[in-house]
Design an enzyme around this catalytic site. Structure first.
Site, PDB file in Angstrom:
ATOM      1  N   SER A  51       0.854  -1.180   0.000  1.00  0.00           N
ATOM      2  CA  SER A  51       0.000   0.000   0.000  1.00  0.00           C
ATOM      3  C   SER A  51       0.887   1.226   0.000  1.00  0.00           C
ATOM      4  O   SER A  51       2.052   1.169   0.435  1.00  0.00           O
ATOM      5  CB  SER A  51      -0.902   0.011   1.245  1.00  0.00           C
ATOM      6  N   HIS A  93      -5.832  -0.377 -12.559  1.00  0.00           N
ATOM      7  CA  HIS A  93      -5.703  -1.804 -12.883  1.00  0.00           C
ATOM      8  C   HIS A  93      -4.718  -2.030 -14.025  1.00  0.00           C
ATOM      9  O   HIS A  93      -3.818  -2.874 -13.920  1.00  0.00           O
ATOM     10  CB  HIS A  93      -7.065  -2.395 -13.248  1.00  0.00           C
ATOM     11  N   LYS A 111     -12.473  -6.805 -11.146  1.00  0.00           N
ATOM     12  CA  LYS A 111     -13.101  -6.212 -12.322  1.00  0.00           C
ATOM     13  C   LYS A 111     -13.192  -4.692 -12.134  1.00  0.00           C
ATOM     14  O   LYS A 111     -13.262  -4.205 -11.000  1.00  0.00           O
ATOM     15  CB  LYS A 111     -14.457  -6.849 -12.593  1.00  0.00           C
ATOM     16  N   ASP A 191     -18.484  -1.024 -13.016  1.00  0.00           N
ATOM     17  CA  ASP A 191     -18.599  -1.704 -11.730  1.00  0.00           C
ATOM     18  C   ASP A 191     -19.703  -2.755 -11.805  1.00  0.00           C
ATOM     19  O   ASP A 191     -19.482  -3.866 -12.284  1.00  0.00           O
ATOM     20  CB  ASP A 191     -18.850  -0.674 -10.622  1.00  0.00           C
ATOM     21  N   TYR A 249     -31.039  -2.786  -3.535  1.00  0.00           N
ATOM     22  CA  TYR A 249     -30.161  -3.878  -3.949  1.00  0.00           C
ATOM     23  C   TYR A 249     -30.901  -4.883  -4.819  1.00  0.00           C
ATOM     24  O   TYR A 249     -32.013  -5.323  -4.513  1.00  0.00           O
ATOM     25  CB  TYR A 249     -29.577  -4.593  -2.732  1.00  0.00           C
TER      26      TYR A 249
END
Length: 353
Positions: A51, A93, A111, A191, A249
């Site tokens: 990190s 990424h 992803k 996302d 959700y």
């Protein structure tokens, strides 16, 4: 294209040297799901966590093992690291997965694999050239639920498929969530939108063509808060996809056919202790099929480690990576964009998942 979980699960052989992981980033997904799963598996080992904030790396290592590393580049120089798990914001990424491949590491990326098709191509080419394994971590594909669904569809549970529909939506998060930052690759399509699209490809063997798409763009943040896409397979199966950062959700997919309908209401983010359920309706009769709990993150790590160990054919897998990226870019590039009011603050009562 087939659902990965339809194969016999790959067990990591404990008599072989363990696949040694290094982790780039201290994301919530790593803390809550990936590293707890990795810790429970034999045949794999956490070596280091990197990190930019050493305190974060130390906290992760105190919980899961390994040594804390300050900075991602230093971890990539460690010869004792065989594979890298990239748990960084989406915009990071590609650069760090590329550097990991150049350092000779196998790579597992949360992803999306990258935010642009050209970046995905570059990563795939590097992996092919160097004989390394690269994967986008759609862990849901490794849950036996989807292999059971595939078996039912292949057995004619709905007759001839006509329509595949899927939706993934989550309630608003706090305003500083990285999903809402355009400079970090934020937005609902990259996302939650990637899951319904990947599921469609897994259950329909034919190539999919995009017919049209819509994105709702946050006026202030300049990210998409959700949208929809309509695709079609070469044999005429319609594919209806919906995704959202503004909803209650929902995580579902369904196949409607000439003789029935199959529905999964919890398709993409099953907790490891939850029994999955498949509902099959045929001519007024309904049946519910239970699938035992499974830690899909552990299953995904097992599959990745097994592919590395057994030197599985990456070229075949690379086609799935590229096709996913092609369709995501098409949905974004060809979308009708509608500017909407800024995302409202998160309501703590409206939790999901």
């Amino acid at each position: 294209m087939t659902v990965h979980a339809s194969r016999k699960p790959v067990n990591v052989r404990t008599k072989s040297p363990p696949l040694r992981f290094g982790v780039l980033g201290c994301a919530d997904i790593a803390w809550k799901r990936t590293l707890p799963a990795l810790r429970r598996l034999s045949g794999v080992k956490l070596v280091a966590v990197a990190s930019r904030d050493r305190a974060k790396a130390k906290r992760f290592c105190a919980e899961f093992g390994g040594v804390p590393v300050t900075g991602y580049a230093e971890l990539l120089e460690m010869p004792e690291v065989d594979a890298v798990y990239v748990a960084l914001p989406a915009a990071l990424h590609h650069p760090w997965a590329l550097r990991a491949l150049e350092a000779g590491k196998h790579v597992m990326v949360e992803k999306p694999l990258a935010t642009r098709l050209g970046q995905t191509r570059e990563l795939v080419e590097q992996a092919l050239d160097r004989g390394l394994w690269l994967t986008e971590n759609f862990s849901f594909l490794h849950h036996p639920l989807h292999a059971r669904v595939r078996s039912l569809l292949d057995g004619g549970a709905v007759g001839e498929p006509l329509v595949f529909a899927s939706a993934f939506g989550i309630p608003p998060r706090s305003g500083d969530d990285i999903r809402y930052r355009a400079d970090l690759g934020g937005g609902a399509l990259l996302d939650v939108g990637t899951y319904p699209l990947r599921a469609a490809q897994a259950f329909l063997d034919a190539e999919l063509d995009l017919l049209g798409s819509v994105l709702r763009i946050d006026r202030e943040r300049q990210i998409d808060l959700g949208g929809s896409a309509l695709l079609c397979s070469a044999d005429g199966v319609s594919v209806e996809l919906t995704f959202s950062f503004q909803s209650s959700y929902r995580s579902t997919y369904a196949m409607w056919g000439t003789e029935g309908r199959l529905t999964v209401e919890r398709g993409f983010s099953l907790p490891g202790d939850m029994t999955a359920r498949i509902r099959v309706e045929r001519q007024g009769r309904a049946e519910e099929i239970a699938v035992p709990p499974c830690d899909q993150f552990a299953a995904a790590i097992r599959a990745f480690a097994g592919a590395v160990r057994d030197q599985e054919d990456f070229k075949a897998h690379s086609r799935d990576l590229l096709r996913q990226a092609e369709l995501v870019e098409a949905i974004s590039g060809r979308a009708h964009r509608v500017t909407v009011s800024p995302l409202a603050a998160a309501d703590p009562r409206n939790s999901g998942g």
